[in-house]
Every structure is written in structure tokens, then in C-alpha cells.
Design an enzyme around this catalytic site. Structure first.
Site, mmCIF file in Angstrom:
data_model
loop_
_atom_site.group_PDB
_atom_site.id
_atom_site.type_symbol
_atom_site.label_atom_id
_atom_site.label_comp_id
_atom_site.label_asym_id
_atom_site.label_seq_id
_atom_site.Cartn_x
_atom_site.Cartn_y
_atom_site.Cartn_z
ATOM 1 N N ASP A 112 0.849 -1.204 0.000
ATOM 2 C CA ASP A 112 0.000 0.000 0.000
ATOM 3 C C ASP A 112 0.882 1.251 0.000
ATOM 4 O O ASP A 112 0.381 2.377 -0.095
ATOM 5 C CB ASP A 112 -0.998 -0.001 1.165
ATOM 6 C CG ASP A 112 -0.326 -0.108 2.522
ATOM 7 O OD1 ASP A 112 0.920 -0.120 2.588
ATOM 8 O OD2 ASP A 112 -1.051 -0.171 3.542
ATOM 9 N N ASP A 167 -1.335 -6.297 -0.911
ATOM 10 C CA ASP A 167 -1.425 -5.646 0.397
ATOM 11 C C ASP A 167 -2.825 -5.078 0.559
ATOM 12 O O ASP A 167 -3.237 -4.204 -0.219
ATOM 13 C CB ASP A 167 -0.394 -4.506 0.431
ATOM 14 C CG ASP A 167 0.027 -4.147 1.832
ATOM 15 O OD1 ASP A 167 -0.397 -4.831 2.780
ATOM 16 O OD2 ASP A 167 0.806 -3.187 1.974
ATOM 17 N N LYS A 213 -1.573 -9.664 2.322
ATOM 18 C CA LYS A 213 -0.988 -9.194 3.585
ATOM 19 C C LYS A 213 -1.959 -8.224 4.249
ATOM 20 O O LYS A 213 -2.595 -7.417 3.567
ATOM 21 C CB LYS A 213 0.342 -8.485 3.312
ATOM 22 C CG LYS A 213 0.965 -7.864 4.555
ATOM 23 C CD LYS A 213 2.384 -7.415 4.295
ATOM 24 C CE LYS A 213 2.538 -6.005 3.757
ATOM 25 N NZ LYS A 213 2.009 -4.934 4.608
ATOM 26 N N GLU A 262 -2.206 -5.698 7.918
ATOM 27 C CA GLU A 262 -1.615 -5.219 9.174
ATOM 28 C C GLU A 262 -2.546 -5.642 10.308
ATOM 29 O O GLU A 262 -3.739 -5.347 10.271
ATOM 30 C CB GLU A 262 -1.459 -3.694 9.126
ATOM 31 C CG GLU A 262 -0.480 -3.267 8.048
ATOM 32 C CD GLU A 262 -0.246 -1.753 8.020
ATOM 33 O OE1 GLU A 262 -0.629 -1.057 8.971
ATOM 34 O OE2 GLU A 262 0.338 -1.281 7.020
ATOM 35 N N GLU A 265 7.761 -5.252 11.187
ATOM 36 C CA GLU A 265 8.352 -3.982 10.753
ATOM 37 C C GLU A 265 8.846 -3.166 11.944
ATOM 38 O O GLU A 265 8.135 -3.005 12.953
ATOM 39 C CB GLU A 265 7.294 -3.169 9.973
ATOM 40 C CG GLU A 265 7.801 -1.786 9.555
ATOM 41 C CD GLU A 265 6.985 -1.124 8.463
ATOM 42 O OE1 GLU A 265 6.048 -1.754 7.931
ATOM 43 O OE2 GLU A 265 7.296 0.029 8.137
HETATM 44 O O1 KIV Z 1 3.278 -1.403 1.859
HETATM 45 C C1 KIV Z 1 4.459 -1.723 1.978
HETATM 46 O O2 KIV Z 1 5.295 -1.377 1.170
HETATM 47 C C2 KIV Z 1 4.832 -2.497 3.146
HETATM 48 C C3 KIV Z 1 6.286 -2.741 3.347
HETATM 49 C C4 KIV Z 1 6.951 -1.510 3.781
HETATM 50 C C5 KIV Z 1 6.520 -3.896 4.239
HETATM 51 O O3 KIV Z 1 3.997 -2.918 3.898
#
Ligand code: KIV
Length: 291
Positions: free
Chosen positions: A58, A97, A127, A129, A196
Site C-alpha cells: 500500500d 497488500d 498481507k 496489518e 516492521e
Molecule cells: O506497503 C508496503 O510497502 C509495506 C512494506 C513496507 C513492508 O507494507
């Protein structure tokens, strides 16, 4: 006439990597390399270089769309970019993401959105969070067959709460919480973890208490895989976090190339290429003056 700007579909020379490959690498102690990527052309180069995992992060909200933070990433754009990256790098593990508010408000909506990343976005894994409170959602996703990577530690989508991008797990309590999040989310069915901006003690704690591949960013050298934002690594951003040391200076290189192009345009030397009229056709042409 359609003019190809690159060579979509050029067969990649290596066999397709899968989550199984990453698990095998992790368990044999062979580190795997991950980078963010947001387009097919770049994905082709990264796969040619041998990258293992491409995250369509993202961070595209910042890097591609110019927003001040990742919370602005539109879902439909994220899915379209993910599909482009997979088409460019069909033999890499591509991770989509899930953007801010595409999975937090409602589990059913989250499941449908995760499904779109897999079907429309061609993602191998999604992915999100998360902390331990997302375990029921991760469980539902796993039950539905969606491979999930749980992103713990510093969570940029919470920038509104934290007041800025921040590290995580720097007190014993906070460190325990991050480790607990990772353990709980693996137990819920996450096939991969990403941590992270945490101290190495946190990373070690996660590694000791979980068994799925762990990707780190700003989490020391121990994780099975390492990831950075590509534009940070290749010197295209004007500021990088301390853990992202540029390996090249492509930004200034682009600037030099464009300055050269501007010079060529000014000098009328932009190209030597000429389209020629077919034999005999030029003589038949009415000159503008004869009309
Ligand atoms: O969105 C992203 O680029 C990320 C990375 C920084 C791990 O989540």
C-alpha cells in the site's frame, strides 16, 4: 498498429516459486529476498534478477499516487496493480497488500476483498496489518483458502493513531505484545509473518515461538526474508528510513537521462529513425502548395 513497449509473456527462465519454496528456504536457513513492486515492467526486471517475493504494497499510495501516507490506497487500484505485477513476474511469489479499511470494518467484506486479490489480482498471498484481535478474521480467511501474511510490529496504516511512522516493541511490555500478536496470528492460520521496525529481541522472540516464514523490514538480519520499498533501495526517494540504505542512485540517473532527452528535442536530434513512404507513393502525393 499496436506497439509493444515491452515483452509481456516472455517466459521466465526459472521455475515458479511458491509458498512451499519459501517454507523450504526458511527451514533450511537460506534467506529469501523480497521487494515492493507496483508495475509489470519493473516486475520483469526484478524477476530476471532473481527476486523471490514481490509485495504490491500500500506504499503505492505514496510512491505511485503521491499521497502523504498509505491510508489513501484505493482498493481497486491495489488489485489492478497486483495483477500487473504478477503478469510481469509470473514465477515470483506476489503478495497483495490489503489497503486501509478494506478489511477492518467487517469480516464478510474483508473476505470478499481478500478473494478479489486472489482472483482479480492474481495474488499468491494477501498481507494485512494486524494484531491479535484480527485472529478471528485470519481464521476465516484461512478457512476460505486465502493465504495470509500477517504484518505485525510497526503498522503504517495506524499512522493516524500514532501521529507518524514509528518503531514498535521497544519496551518489554510492547515487545511481548508484538511477539504475542505474531504467535496468535500464526495459530489463527497465517502462512507467513512480516515484522516492521522492531528491536532484534522482538524478531528473535517471534522466530523462537513461530514456525512460518518471517519477513523483516527494519527488524535486524535474522528474519528468513528481508523486504524494502524498491524506490528506497534504488535511490529514487528523497528520504529513506534508517534501515533502507540505497544500493543505487537511479533517481539522479533518470534525471540525467531526461536532461539528455530535452537537449535532443531542442537540437532536433531526438531520433534517427524515419518512416519511409512505400515505393512510388511519394511522387503521387499532392503537395500542400498545389492545392
Ligand atoms: O506497503 C508496503 O510497502 C509495506 C512494506 C513496507 C513492508 O507494507
Amino acid at each position: 498498429m499496436s506497439i509493444p513497449h515491452d515483452a509481456p509473456g516472455v517466459p521466465s527462465s526459472r521455475p515458479a516459486l511458491t509458498l512451499k519454496t519459501l517454507r523450504r528456504m526458511a527451514s533450511s536457513g537460506e534467506p529469501f529476498a523480497c521487494l515492493t513492486c507496483y508495475d509489470a515492467t519493473t516486475a520483469r526486471w526484478l524477476e530476471a534478477a532473481g527476486i523471490h517475493v514481490l509485495l504490491v504494497g500500500d506504499t503505492a499510495a505514496e510512491v505511485v499516487l503521491g499521497f502523504p501516507s498509505t491510508v489513501h490506497m484505493p482498493l481497486d487500484v491495489a488489485i489492478a496493480l497486483t495483477a500487473g505485477v504478477k503478469r510481469g513476474a509470473p514465477n515470483s511469489v506476489v503478495m497483495g497488500d490489503m489497503p486501509f479499511m478494506s478489511y477492518q470494518a467487517d469480516d464478510a467484506e474483508a473476505l470478499r476483498n481478500a478473494g478479489r486479490f486472489v482472483t482479480e489480482g492474481l495474488a499468491d498471498v494477501v498481507k494485512l496489518e494486524a494484531d491479535a484481535s484480527f485472529a478471528p478474521l485470519v481464521e476465516k480467511m484461512a478457512r476460505a483458502g486465502v493465504p495470509v501474511c500477517a504484518h505485525v510490529g510497526s503498522k503504517p496504516q495506524s499512522v493516524g493513531l500514532t501521529g507518524g511512522y514509528a518503531s514498535a516493541g521497544r519496551t518489554a511490555d510492547a515487545a511481548e505484545r508484538v511477539i504475542e500478536d505474531a504467535v496468535t496470528l500464526e495459530r489463527a492460520g497465517a502462512v507467513m509473518l512480516l515484522v516492521e521496525a522492531v528491536p532484534e529481541e522482538v524478531t528473535r522472540g517471534i522466530l523462537e515461538r513461530t514456525s512460518v516464514p518471517l519477513i523483516g523490514i527494519g527488524a535486524g538480519p535474522a528474519p528468513h526474508g528481508q523486504i524494502l520499498v524498491l524506490q528506497d533501495l534504488i535511490g529514487m526517494t528523497h528520504w529513506q528510513p534508517g534501515f533502507a540504505q540505497p544500493i543505487a542512485q537511479i533517481g539522479p540517473e533518470i534525471q540525467r537521462a531526461v536532461e539528455g532527452w530535452i537537449e535532443r528535442v531542442k537540437d532536433r536530434t531526438s531520433t534517427d529513425h524515419r518512416y519511409l513512404m512505400k515505393r512510388g507513393e511519394s511522387a503521387k502525393l499532392k503537395s500542400p502548395a498545389s492545392e
